[in-house]
Design a protein around this motif. Structure first.
Motif, short mmCIF file in Angstrom:
data_model
loop_
_atom_site.label_atom_id
_atom_site.label_comp_id
_atom_site.label_asym_id
_atom_site.label_seq_id
_atom_site.Cartn_x
_atom_site.Cartn_y
_atom_site.Cartn_z
N CYS A 12 31.03 -6.05 -57.35
CA CYS A 12 31.19 -4.60 -57.41
C CYS A 12 32.25 -4.20 -56.40
O CYS A 12 32.46 -4.87 -55.40
N ILE A 13 32.94 -3.12 -56.71
CA ILE A 13 33.95 -2.59 -55.78
C ILE A 13 33.63 -1.12 -55.53
O ILE A 13 33.33 -0.39 -56.47
N ASP A 14 33.67 -0.71 -54.30
CA ASP A 14 33.45 0.70 -53.97
C ASP A 14 34.80 1.39 -53.83
O ASP A 14 35.57 1.09 -52.93
N TRP A 15 35.07 2.32 -54.75
CA TRP A 15 36.35 3.04 -54.70
C TRP A 15 36.20 4.41 -54.04
O TRP A 15 37.04 5.28 -54.24
N LYS A 16 35.13 4.63 -53.33
CA LYS A 16 34.83 5.88 -52.61
C LYS A 16 34.46 7.01 -53.57
O LYS A 16 33.58 7.81 -53.26
N PHE A 47 25.29 -3.05 -52.54
CA PHE A 47 25.96 -1.86 -53.07
C PHE A 47 24.99 -0.79 -53.58
O PHE A 47 25.39 0.33 -53.82
N PRO A 74 25.49 -2.09 -47.14
CA PRO A 74 26.55 -2.44 -46.20
C PRO A 74 27.95 -2.57 -46.79
O PRO A 74 28.92 -2.30 -46.10
N LEU A 75 28.08 -3.00 -48.03
CA LEU A 75 29.43 -3.20 -48.53
C LEU A 75 30.06 -1.92 -49.09
O LEU A 75 31.19 -1.93 -49.54
N ARG A 76 29.30 -0.82 -49.04
CA ARG A 76 29.93 0.46 -49.40
C ARG A 76 30.85 0.88 -48.26
O ARG A 76 30.61 0.59 -47.11
N LYS A 77 31.88 1.61 -48.63
CA LYS A 77 32.91 1.93 -47.64
C LYS A 77 32.41 2.91 -46.58
O LYS A 77 32.96 2.95 -45.48
N PHE A 120 29.49 2.92 -45.15
CA PHE A 120 28.37 2.39 -44.37
C PHE A 120 28.73 2.39 -42.89
O PHE A 120 29.81 1.96 -42.50
#
Lengths: 150, 384
Positions: free
Chosen positions: A57-61, A113, A136-139, A141
């Motif tokens: 998964c990627i967090d793009w905000k 995520f 934690p891997l969200r931007k 955090f």
């Protein structure tokens, strides 16, 4: 089987899907609610994508993007499937019954995520403790004690 | 690894010795979980008598969130962290990261660096398989092989120390090539090692492989079919023990792997002994690769010229390499800056571990060790 072949095949299946051919492999952008039926098609049709080698998964905000790297050990072809999820209540259907490796990988993504995988057999935190708060891997955090920012 | 009986689930009614009420089943914990030990795996197992009913790995005791750390490190810096993932294949981890950055920068690597990299990878593979072989025998209660394995492994770490300056976390591969040129003694010492090692593999076979007790414990244990191996995402010797062609060096050759001759080792039984034999036979292939290359290291630069600050173009880059444990994938999402926006390591151990429950449910507790040993798990690689 080439990128063009897959592109035509997928367009017939999902007219709303968009494609990106700039990278090494064909990227297919789909809606999250289309994922389950699309995954069934990828796994069970003659395309035979039997090897899910990367699930992340990627967090793009503004939103989260699920990324599935699929490959076939028969045809040796690879496609990348992407689905954008709402950041506040991210939900997508599980594929852990189609690719068993997804069971662990989805738990990892849920853990780090906060993506909820519907119908997952055992959706619990995998790495962090059960009472950990935040993803934690969200931007966004924040951890003032353990995280060093450069 | 020790086994200890204790109460684990507060919500389940258990008696003092861990037995679940009314079912005749018992929950036990296998494996230590203290963070001071370098890599530990905690398994919660439900037993009925001696038969495994359920197995649940508990991960995260050595989770450092390397993926998050990498987001704030530059493309030169993040490679050093990856040595700490699969510390027995640190060269190959570094290699995968360097390849991904090079793919993004479209950098050409000097031929000398390519050959040095492959040599280092194969030496690492031998060292890793040797440690596995010793630890595997130790899991089954044979302590002596561990010392035999370390005797030869020590020679490799000495060679590494001389050239790379480190014995375990080498950090030798950098974007563009390798960090230093090889030590003047390197070729001679590697050749000496190869001569020595070829006679030692036969000794290993005499000591362990041919042992009838060992074979009886390994054969028919921990069966994994080819379909399941693919579905669980198993790679490396675990998949090849089930007859799945999965060697990245053959399927998607990188560096000079398409120019050297070696065989992909396949066994079809899918049991612990098959996985054992794959690794033993792979050591011969690594020796073969090293023999072809050690006298043919081209002259020239060992590193391509790169800018001081590396910036990857906007986009996504995925590279895979074959580590001693299987397919390692590095997935970098770049926004065009000096640090990765998101990085994902698809580690082989993580997927291999997920197949463990499937392999051991229904078998005896003693067979668990014979199965788990052949998965060659390195816990920092799983937790990351």
């Amino acid at each position: 089987m080439t990128k063009e072949y897959f592109r035509e095949y997928f367009t017939a299946l999902l007219p709303t899907a968009s494609f990106d051919e700039s990278g090494e492999w064909l990227n297919v952008q789909i809606q999250p609610e289309q994922w389950r039926s699309f995954a069934l098609e990828l796994r069970q049709s003659e395309l035979n994508f039997n090897y899910l080698f990367c699930l992340t998964c990627i967090d793009w905000k503004t939103h989260l993007t699920m990324v599935y790297h699929l490959s076939s050990t028969v045809h040796r072809q690879t496609v990348v499937i992407k689905a954008n999820l709402n950041r506040d209540s991210p939900e997508i259907e599980t594929v852990s019954d189609l690719w068993r490796t997804a069971e662990f990988h989805e738990r990892e993504v849920y853990d780090l995520f906060g993506v909820k995988f519907l119908n997952h057999p055992d959706l619990r935190r995998l790495i962090l403790e059960d009472d950990f708060s935040g993803y934690p891997l969200r931007k966004d955090f924040e951890d003032p004690i353990n995280m060093i920012k450069l | 690894m020790y086994t200890e009986t204790q109460i684990v689930h507060n919500n389940t009614k258990t008696t003092v010795d861990g037995a679940l009420d009314g079912t005749g089943e018992m929950v036990i914990n296998v494996g230590p979980q203290h963070p001071a030990t370098h890599g530990v795996l905690h398994l919660v197992i439900t037993l009925n008598g001696e038969t495994i009913k359920k197995l649940e790995p508990h991960l995260g005791y050595i989770h450092r969130s390397i993926e998050k750390m990498c987001e704030s490190l530059s493309y030169r810096q993040f490679i050093y962290v990856t040595s700490r993932m699969d510390y027995l294949s640190s060269h190959i981890n570094n290699h995968a990261c360097a390849l991904t950055v090079e793919k993004g920068l479209q950098l050409e690597i000097p031929p000398r660096a390519q050959v040095i990299r492959v040599l280092m990878d194969e030496l690492t593979r031998i060292a890793s398989h040797e440690l596995w072989w010793g630890a595997m025998a130790m899991d089954l209660g044979a302590f002596t092989p561990f010392f035999y394995a370390f005797r030869e492994r020590e020679t490799i770490t000495d060679i590494m120390e001389e050239t790379c300056g480190a014995r375990l976390t080498m950090n030798y591969m950098v974007p563009g090539g390798v960090m230093y040129d090889i030590h003047p003694n390197f070729q001679r010492r590697v050749k000496d090692f190869i001569t020595l090692f070829k006679s030692k593999i036969d000794e290993y076979n005499d000591l362990v492989t041919g042992n009838i007790i060992f074979q009886n414990r390994m054969k028919g244990v921990g069966k994994l079919s080819a379909e399941d191996a693919i579905s669980f995402g198993c790679t490396g010797p675990v998949a090849r023990g089930s007859g799945v062609k999965s060697d990245i060096r053959k399927l998607f050759p990188y560096e000079v792997y398409d120019k050297v001759e070696f065989d992909e080792i396949l066994e079809t039984e899918g049991d612990s002994f098959a996985r054992y034999m794959v690794r033993i036979r792979e050591m011969h292939q690594s020796v073969r690769i090293i023999e072809q290359l050690i006298d043919n290291i081209p002259e020239g630069d060992f590193q391509a010229k790169t800018k001081a600050v590396l910036k990857l173009p906007k986009g996504e880059f995925y590279t895979r390499v074959e580590t001693a444990r299987g397919e390692l994938g590095v997935y970098i999402v770049s926004e065009g800056g000096t640090t990765p926006y998101r990085i994902k390591f698809r580690s082989p151990g993580f997927s291999n571990l997920s197949a463990l429950e499937h392999m051991v449910v229904g078998s005896k507790l003693g067979d668990l060790m014979a199965t788990m040993g052949t998965l060659d798990l390195v816990i920092p690689d799983i937790d990351r």
